[in-house]
Design an enzyme around this catalytic site. Sequence first.
Site, PDB file in Angstrom:
ATOM      1  N   LEU A  10       0.782  -1.331  -0.006  1.00 26.98           N
ATOM      2  CA  LEU A  10      -0.027  -0.088   0.088  1.00 26.98           C
ATOM      3  C   LEU A  10       1.026   1.294   0.019  1.00 26.98           C
ATOM      4  CD1 LEU A  10      -2.807  -0.580   2.520  1.00 26.98           C
ATOM      5  CD2 LEU A  10      -3.052  -0.395  -0.042  1.00 26.98           C
ATOM      6  N   SER A  11       1.078   2.095  -1.165  1.00 27.87           N
ATOM      7  CA  SER A  11       1.838   2.913  -1.077  1.00 27.87           C
ATOM      8  C   SER A  11       1.143   4.234  -0.760  1.00 27.87           C
ATOM      9  CB  SER A  11       2.069   3.234  -2.822  1.00 27.87           C
ATOM     10  OG  SER A  11       1.073   3.654  -3.586  1.00 27.87           O
ATOM     11  N   GLY A  12      -0.229   4.388  -0.655  1.00 28.53           N
ATOM     12  CA  GLY A  12      -1.008   5.714  -0.548  1.00 28.53           C
ATOM     13  C   GLY A  12      -1.612   6.160  -1.665  1.00 28.53           C
ATOM     14  N   GLY A  13      -1.262   5.523  -2.779  1.00 26.57           N
ATOM     15  CA  GLY A  13      -2.043   5.856  -4.070  1.00 26.57           C
ATOM     16  C   GLY A  13      -3.370   4.991  -4.362  1.00 26.57           C
ATOM     17  N   VAL A  14      -4.133   5.432  -5.281  1.00 25.56           N
ATOM     18  CA  VAL A  14      -5.300   5.082  -5.815  1.00 25.56           C
ATOM     19  C   VAL A  14      -5.178   3.423  -6.384  1.00 25.56           C
ATOM     20  CG1 VAL A  14      -5.317   5.788  -7.930  1.00 25.56           C
ATOM     21  CG2 VAL A  14      -7.559   5.219  -6.582  1.00 25.56           C
ATOM     22  N   ASP A  15      -4.026   3.212  -7.047  1.00 25.74           N
ATOM     23  CA  ASP A  15      -4.118   1.802  -7.628  1.00 25.74           C
ATOM     24  C   ASP A  15      -3.812   0.767  -6.701  1.00 25.74           C
ATOM     25  OD1 ASP A  15      -3.914   3.028 -10.351  1.00 25.74           O
ATOM     26  OD2 ASP A  15      -2.050   3.297 -10.081  1.00 25.74           O
ATOM     27  N   MET A  35       5.895   0.823   2.634  1.00 22.06           N
ATOM     28  CA  MET A  35       7.484   0.824   2.424  1.00 22.06           C
ATOM     29  C   MET A  35       7.819   2.116   2.648  1.00 22.06           C
ATOM     30  SD  MET A  35       8.137  -2.002  -0.367  1.00 22.06           S
ATOM     31  CE  MET A  35       6.719  -1.722  -1.507  1.00 22.06           C
ATOM     32  N   CYS A 100      14.743  -0.612  -8.908  1.00 18.19           N
ATOM     33  CA  CYS A 100      13.898  -0.669  -7.573  1.00 18.19           C
ATOM     34  C   CYS A 100      12.905  -1.772  -7.517  1.00 18.19           C
ATOM     35  CB  CYS A 100      13.214   0.758  -7.517  1.00 18.19           C
ATOM     36  SG  CYS A 100      12.350   1.172  -6.062  1.00 18.19           S
ATOM     37  N   CYS A 214      11.826   6.663  -7.919  1.00 21.66           N
ATOM     38  CA  CYS A 214      11.257   5.568  -7.333  1.00 21.66           C
ATOM     39  C   CYS A 214      11.640   5.856  -5.837  1.00 21.66           C
ATOM     40  CB  CYS A 214      11.876   4.159  -7.801  1.00 21.66           C
ATOM     41  SG  CYS A 214      11.280   2.842  -6.853  1.00 21.66           S
TER      42      CYS A 214
END
Length: 386
Positions: A10-15, A35, A100, A214
């Site tokens: 979970l990056s905080g983005g919508v995808d 991360m 990355c 990245c």
Amino acid sequence: MTKPRVVVGLSGGVDSSVAAYLLKQQGFEVVGLFMKNWEDDDDDEHCSSRQDWIDAASVADLLGIDIEAVNFAAEYRERVFAAFLAEYSAGRTPNPDVLCNAEIKFRAFLDHALRLGAERIATGHYARVRLLTGDGRIVPDQQRAQAGAGDGRHQLLRGVDPAKDQSYFLHRLDQAQLARTLFPVGHLRKAEVRRIAAGLGLPNAAKRDSTGICFIGERPFREFLNRYLPMQPGPIRTPQGKVVGEHVGLAFYTLGQRKGIGIGGRRDGSGEPWFVARKDMASNTLWVVQGHDHPWLLADSLEAADAAWVGGAPAAGRRPTAKTRYRQADAPCTVAAVDGDRFTLAFDSPQWAMTPGQSAVLYDGEVCLGGGVIDRVAVAQPLPAA
């Protein structure tokens, strides 16, 4: 019956948020993993990790899943950023997102997820994987998600949305990594992902996509690079050998670059814009040309090194297509030679600004075969004497 555990990056983005939702809908036990991989100057202006963590935690709370934050900054600096700086120091232009993915998102992250008891990991990348079983069956991505890893060979496929396909950045993944990885949004278009997010009321449904380095973020690149690499000024020359300016250091320019050269007001009568065409490390000379289609910007073959063949090494004579930059269209070519971890491609028509350090990635239709790092490109004309 115990639900299979999937750890989602979970990056905080919508995808990645929609990816987590889709997996939960499919009956998996979903755990989020955020991360953090950059610590040198974690500020809100350029590196949004604090806001990203807030967004990721908010999504996890709304979806009703657990989330953990993990710090891979040491691994990132050692495995990715050190190579990034070494390539720029050598006058090349690396693609850190490729390394990355191979070293952090699908190695350090995967190892950590397995320690958490996960059977698989998942990300919000726009790509797909299908399994070719030993008995000849084809198991597509969504069905593969409900089955075990399975015997056979996993194929990396383009994402359905051609404008968002990220298979180029994933071409260095190996079979073991693909077997454990799910790409839940790979069969969707971006507009549909945002529609799902909006329908769920996710707080990041309209959040813009990140486009920076990245895990480092969007920032003034020359200023950032100068923190780690010294400026070494030298002459800027035209194909005729005329000095038209001074560059700040070859590491700070890339082939095909138009803006930021510092000679925008000078013209040799043609009125055409200037482009970076070559970098001569031996003489510390930056060569520039006028006109987008100048012969020095075009080449019809390349040699690549450090090959990684997720789809199996192609034989000489094979006719795939290739991307030499992420945003460039596929170009028909012939695999002229394969020698260990090196290969040579001959293109049907000249390609623009092929750049050492970037990745050349090969495709057979929708299947990504793999690729390597561009080492040399064909030189149409020799450099004039400095």
